[in-house]
Motif scaffolding. Sequence first.
Motif, PDB file in Angstrom:
ATOM      1  N   LEU A 164      -5.292  -6.411   2.190  1.00  0.00           N
ATOM      2  CA  LEU A 164      -4.534  -6.971   3.302  1.00  0.00           C
ATOM      3  C   LEU A 164      -3.034  -6.772   3.122  1.00  0.00           C
ATOM      4  CD1 LEU A 164      -6.521 -10.249   4.005  1.00  0.00           C
ATOM      5  CD2 LEU A 164      -6.339  -8.229   5.481  1.00  0.00           C
ATOM      6  N   TYR A 165      -2.549  -6.947   1.907  1.00  0.00           N
ATOM      7  CA  TYR A 165      -1.118  -6.745   1.670  1.00  0.00           C
ATOM      8  C   TYR A 165      -0.731  -5.300   1.967  1.00  0.00           C
ATOM      9  CZ  TYR A 165       3.486  -7.270  -0.418  1.00  0.00           C
ATOM     10  OH  TYR A 165       4.843  -7.314  -0.610  1.00  0.00           O
ATOM     11  N   HIS A 166      -1.584  -4.365   1.569  1.00  0.00           N
ATOM     12  CA  HIS A 166      -1.315  -2.961   1.838  1.00  0.00           C
ATOM     13  C   HIS A 166      -1.331  -2.668   3.342  1.00  0.00           C
ATOM     14  CE1 HIS A 166      -2.968  -2.015  -2.455  1.00  0.00           C
ATOM     15  NE2 HIS A 166      -1.791  -2.597  -2.472  1.00  0.00           N
ATOM     16  N   VAL A 167      -2.264  -3.292   4.050  1.00  0.00           N
ATOM     17  CA  VAL A 167      -2.321  -3.134   5.509  1.00  0.00           C
ATOM     18  C   VAL A 167      -1.001  -3.576   6.136  1.00  0.00           C
ATOM     19  CG1 VAL A 167      -3.341  -4.127   7.611  1.00  0.00           C
ATOM     20  CG2 VAL A 167      -4.825  -3.268   5.790  1.00  0.00           C
ATOM     21  N   TRP A 168      -0.482  -4.714   5.680  1.00  0.00           N
ATOM     22  CA  TRP A 168       0.733  -5.257   6.295  1.00  0.00           C
ATOM     23  C   TRP A 168       1.985  -4.496   5.886  1.00  0.00           C
ATOM     24  CZ3 TRP A 168       1.406  -8.654  10.214  1.00  0.00           C
ATOM     25  CH2 TRP A 168       0.233  -9.202  10.727  1.00  0.00           C
ATOM     26  N   LEU A 169       2.017  -3.969   4.665  1.00  0.00           N
ATOM     27  CA  LEU A 169       3.134  -3.099   4.299  1.00  0.00           C
ATOM     28  C   LEU A 169       3.149  -1.856   5.184  1.00  0.00           C
ATOM     29  CD1 LEU A 169       3.276  -3.049   0.382  1.00  0.00           C
ATOM     30  CD2 LEU A 169       4.940  -4.037   1.955  1.00  0.00           C
TER      31      LEU A 169
END
Length: 200
Positions: A164-169
């Motif tokens: 999820l963090y990668h998606v948002w970055l």
Amino acid sequence: MARVTAQTDTRQGILDTAYGLVGAKGFSGVGLNEILASAGVPKGSFYHYFGSKEAFGEALLEDYFDTYLAELDAMLAEPSLSQADRLMTYWRKWQATQGGIDDRRRCLAVKLAAEVSDLSEAMRLALKAGTVGIIERLSRAIAAGVAEGSLTIASEPHTTAEDLYHVWLGASLMAKIVRTDAPFEAALGTTRRILGLASH
């Protein structure tokens, strides 16, 4: 916490002033003279607190993540919300701050990751420590959400948090390119699917 000395006031004032400048122009795009003029601090004072611009950048990132993680802790402990709602509040705040025009509130991880990671090992490690702290907190919140029944995930919590963090970055970078909220809306949809939440 109240600052108790003029020294910490001056040091913090330099950091506080730099957030908006670095958020708008990047780290390399902002000169020390611009930062010091905006802060009303002589150059000698700068080198009293920071040995170099690189050391200043490391301190800026550490200070940024200290504040960010404290705010995230408070958000993920909001007693009136389920873990699912706490997490979605976090993502919506991300969208609001990264999609807005206030450079002071922009995520320095998004702004500086590509720029400084190849230039400064100390700044790269500060970025890494900050992002690891974010992912660890998201992982714990996801695990708690699964335990309380407000979330359903296919992977284990830490992997889910990283994904999820990668998606948002990625959404933050794409939003800079297309200059619309479409990447954030797509990220919200992806987040809800990954966390097993119904669309609305």
